[in-house]
Design an enzyme around this catalytic site. Structure first.
Site, short mmCIF file in Angstrom:
data_model
loop_
_atom_site.label_atom_id
_atom_site.label_comp_id
_atom_site.label_asym_id
_atom_site.label_seq_id
_atom_site.Cartn_x
_atom_site.Cartn_y
_atom_site.Cartn_z
N GLU A 40 42.27 37.93 41.13
CA GLU A 40 41.69 36.60 41.42
C GLU A 40 42.24 35.52 40.48
O GLU A 40 41.53 34.60 40.07
CB GLU A 40 40.16 36.66 41.42
CG GLU A 40 39.70 37.58 42.55
CD GLU A 40 38.26 37.45 42.92
OE1 GLU A 40 37.76 36.32 42.93
OE2 GLU A 40 37.65 38.48 43.21
N ILE A 84 45.04 44.84 48.58
CA ILE A 84 43.84 44.34 49.25
C ILE A 84 42.65 45.25 48.95
O ILE A 84 42.59 46.40 49.42
CB ILE A 84 44.09 44.22 50.79
CG1 ILE A 84 45.32 43.35 51.06
CG2 ILE A 84 42.85 43.69 51.48
CD1 ILE A 84 45.32 41.97 50.40
N1 CAA Z 1 38.50 21.98 46.98
C1 CAA Z 1 39.31 21.36 47.88
N2 CAA Z 1 40.63 21.29 47.73
C2 CAA Z 1 41.17 21.88 46.65
C3 CAA Z 1 40.41 22.54 45.69
C4 CAA Z 1 39.01 22.58 45.88
N3 CAA Z 1 38.20 23.21 45.03
N4 CAA Z 1 41.23 23.01 44.73
C5 CAA Z 1 42.48 22.66 45.11
N5 CAA Z 1 42.42 21.98 46.26
C6 CAA Z 1 43.54 21.43 47.01
C7 CAA Z 1 44.42 20.53 46.16
O1 CAA Z 1 43.96 19.20 46.15
C8 CAA Z 1 45.75 20.66 46.90
O2 CAA Z 1 45.74 19.86 48.08
P1 CAA Z 1 46.74 18.60 48.22
O3 CAA Z 1 48.13 19.16 48.10
O4 CAA Z 1 46.42 18.05 49.58
O5 CAA Z 1 46.37 17.70 47.09
C9 CAA Z 1 45.74 22.10 47.37
O6 CAA Z 1 44.38 22.52 47.41
C10 CAA Z 1 46.49 23.02 46.45
O7 CAA Z 1 45.95 22.84 45.14
P2 CAA Z 1 46.90 22.82 43.88
O8 CAA Z 1 47.98 21.79 44.07
O9 CAA Z 1 46.06 22.79 42.67
O10 CAA Z 1 47.53 24.25 44.06
P3 CAA Z 1 48.81 24.84 43.49
O11 CAA Z 1 49.73 25.16 44.61
O12 CAA Z 1 49.34 24.07 42.32
O13 CAA Z 1 48.11 26.20 42.99
C11 CAA Z 1 47.69 28.01 41.65
C12 CAA Z 1 48.63 26.89 42.04
C13 CAA Z 1 46.47 27.47 40.94
C14 CAA Z 1 48.50 28.86 40.70
C15 CAA Z 1 47.21 28.80 42.89
O14 CAA Z 1 48.32 29.17 43.67
C16 CAA Z 1 46.44 30.03 42.50
O15 CAA Z 1 45.25 29.96 42.24
N6 CAA Z 1 47.13 31.19 42.43
C17 CAA Z 1 46.50 32.44 42.14
C18 CAA Z 1 46.15 33.14 43.39
C19 CAA Z 1 45.11 34.17 43.17
O16 CAA Z 1 44.09 33.95 42.51
N7 CAA Z 1 45.31 35.33 43.76
C20 CAA Z 1 44.39 36.38 43.65
C21 CAA Z 1 44.19 37.00 44.99
S1 CAA Z 1 42.62 37.63 45.34
C22 CAA Z 1 42.56 39.10 44.54
O17 CAA Z 1 42.77 39.14 43.39
C23 CAA Z 1 42.32 40.33 45.30
C24 CAA Z 1 41.14 41.13 45.08
O18 CAA Z 1 40.98 42.01 45.83
C25 CAA Z 1 40.11 41.00 44.05
#
Ligand code: CAA
Length: 385
Positions: free
Chosen positions: A362, A156
């Site tokens: 991210e 985090i």
């Molecule tokens: N607006 C509204 N709804 C949205 C959307 C948007 N822009 N994008 C997706 N959704 C909805 C989808 O429609 C879906 O809803 P339904 O099931 O009702 O249709 C839901 O959100 C989930 O979307 P997906 O089915 O596309 O999601 P998924 O489970 O297949 O996702 C994934 C897979 C893309 C790999 C996702 O899990 C992901 O992005 N993983 C990576 C996580 C990440 O980035 N972690 C980093 C953490 S932050 C960080 O790095 C810390 C820091 O300190 C900098």
């Protein structure tokens, strides 16, 4: 898309550039060596309004458009990608769930505190849930007028310096997407503990901690949106913040290119500056191409956001491209410096270490391709220009 910035966009960017040039870049190598997060510098950034660049005008902030905001992130990362990450994670990533999912009362609480100097952290990742965000195990249970949170959040950014968190948790894993909830959490809530700072390869000026929630009571009024809307809020948040990461990666490209250019013009071999040799010129030209295409792509994503047009894939393309570019350009900068580039006497080895995270946090470079692929198969491809 306008290729020329407005006077206001230029001024904002210049202010961040001046700050990064004078207050970050000269000290960044020492902070990196000391693994030190300079809180006094974060305080200076707050005084200049840099830690609150994402706060909307209605809540006392500058109400910047996304082009300006990303411009600030590029410039700060040109000075030090660790502190740029700290700022981005607070005013961007951690605050974006509030921007997209909060009501007026909630925004007043969150942004009010930020305008008073609070730093924020975004609690999504867990030891067992990285790319698979939905795999989170942190639980939220309704209990009277509160929710009770239990779980461990990993990696985090700003964990130990944050006064407030946005936290993702599940009501019940069996509910899948529909069980995810997003909360605003006060750091002073009983039951929150923070581990020591991770010892990282790069971006060492940013603090990265494990944050543990043990029977933490969060008032129900701190739930963003409704129960089960957390996943949508999360995905919208990541779409927004990934453009900012692309901007930071571009800042590392720019810093690497500038350092390599200066060195290539000064370093004499075979009786002339090495920049006179075509082998080096081609490398510098490629570095400039990667830097400029990264900038164009994040600017396009930010412009689409500002125009209210779909930007999901463009944001992921920008993040994937610029992350890879930052690693390549900083690596090539070391090559231009030769043996000196491999030492800690020059900043380019730091740029290379800082760049690597741009392909990971991210959403990894591979996750960005999943997002783009899914969007393409669902919505096809519309270039918008
Ligand atoms: N607006 C509204 N709804 C949205 C959307 C948007 N822009 N994008 C997706 N959704 C909805 C989808 O429609 C879906 O809803 P339904 O099931 O009702 O249709 C839901 O959100 C989930 O979307 P997906 O089915 O596309 O999601 P998924 O489970 O297949 O996702 C994934 C897979 C893309 C790999 C996702 O899990 C992901 O992005 N993983 C990576 C996580 C990440 O980035 N972690 C980093 C953490 S932050 C960080 O790095 C810390 C820091 O300190 C900098």
């Amino acid at each position: 898309m306008d290729f020329v910035l407005t006077d206001e966009q230029k001024m904002t960017r210049q202010m961040a550039r001046d700050f990064a040039t004078n207050e970050l870049a000269p000290y960044a190598m020492q902070w990196d060596k000391d693994d030190h997060c300079p809180l006094d510098v974060i305080a200076k950034m707050y005084d200049l309004g840099l830690t609150t660049v994402g706060v909307p005008a209605e809540y006392g902030g500058p109400g910047l458009d996304n082009v300006s905001l990303c411009g600030v992130m590029e410039e700060l990362a040109r000075g030090d990608a660790g502190l740029a990450t700290a700022v981005m994670a607070s005013t961007g990533l951690a605050s974006d769930p509030v921007l997209v999912g909060a009501n007026d009362e909630q925004k007043k609480w969150w942004y009010g505190r930020m305008m008073e100097g609070a730093i924020a952290a975004f609690c999504l990742t867990e030891p067992g849930a990285g790319s698979d965000a939905l795999g989170m195990a942190t639980k939220c249970v309704k209990d009277g007028g509160d929710y009770i949170l239990n779980g461990t959040k990993q990696f985090i950014t700003n964990g130990e310096i944050a006064q407030q968190f946005t936290v993702l948790a599940t009501l019940d894993k069996k509910l899948g997407n529909k069980g995810i909830c997003a909360f605003m959490v006060d750091r002073d809530s009983a039951g929150i503990s923070i581990s020591k700072k991770e010892d990282k390869l790069g971006i060492r000026t940013s603090c990265t901690n494990q944050v543990v929630f043990e029977d933490v009571r969060v008032p129900a009024k701190n739930l963003l949106g409704a129960e089960g809307q957390g996943m949508k809020i999360l995905m919208q948040t990541l779409d927004l913040s990934r453009t900012g990461v692309a901007a930071m990666a571009t800042g590392i490209c720019q810093a690497s290119l500038e350092a390599a250019l200066q060195y290539a013009n000064e370093r004499q071999q075979f009786g002339k500056p090495i920049s006179a040799f075509q082998g080096v010129q081609f490398m510098l030209a490629d570095m400039a191409i990667y830097t400029e295409t990264s900038r164009l792509l994040y600017m396009k994503a930010a412009s689409l956001q500002d125009a209210g047009l779909p930007f999901k894939s463009t944001s992921s393309m920008a993040k994937a491209w610029a992350g890879d570019a930052a690693v390549k350009v900083s690596c090539d900068a070391i090559q231009v410096f030769g043996g000196y580039g491999y030492t800690k006497e020059y900043p380019v080895e730091k740029y290379y270490r800082d760049a690597k995270i741009m392909q990971i946090y991210e959403g990894t470079a591979q996750v960005q391709r999943m997002v783009i692929g899914k969007d393409l198969s669902k919505n096809g491809y519309t270039p918008y220009f």
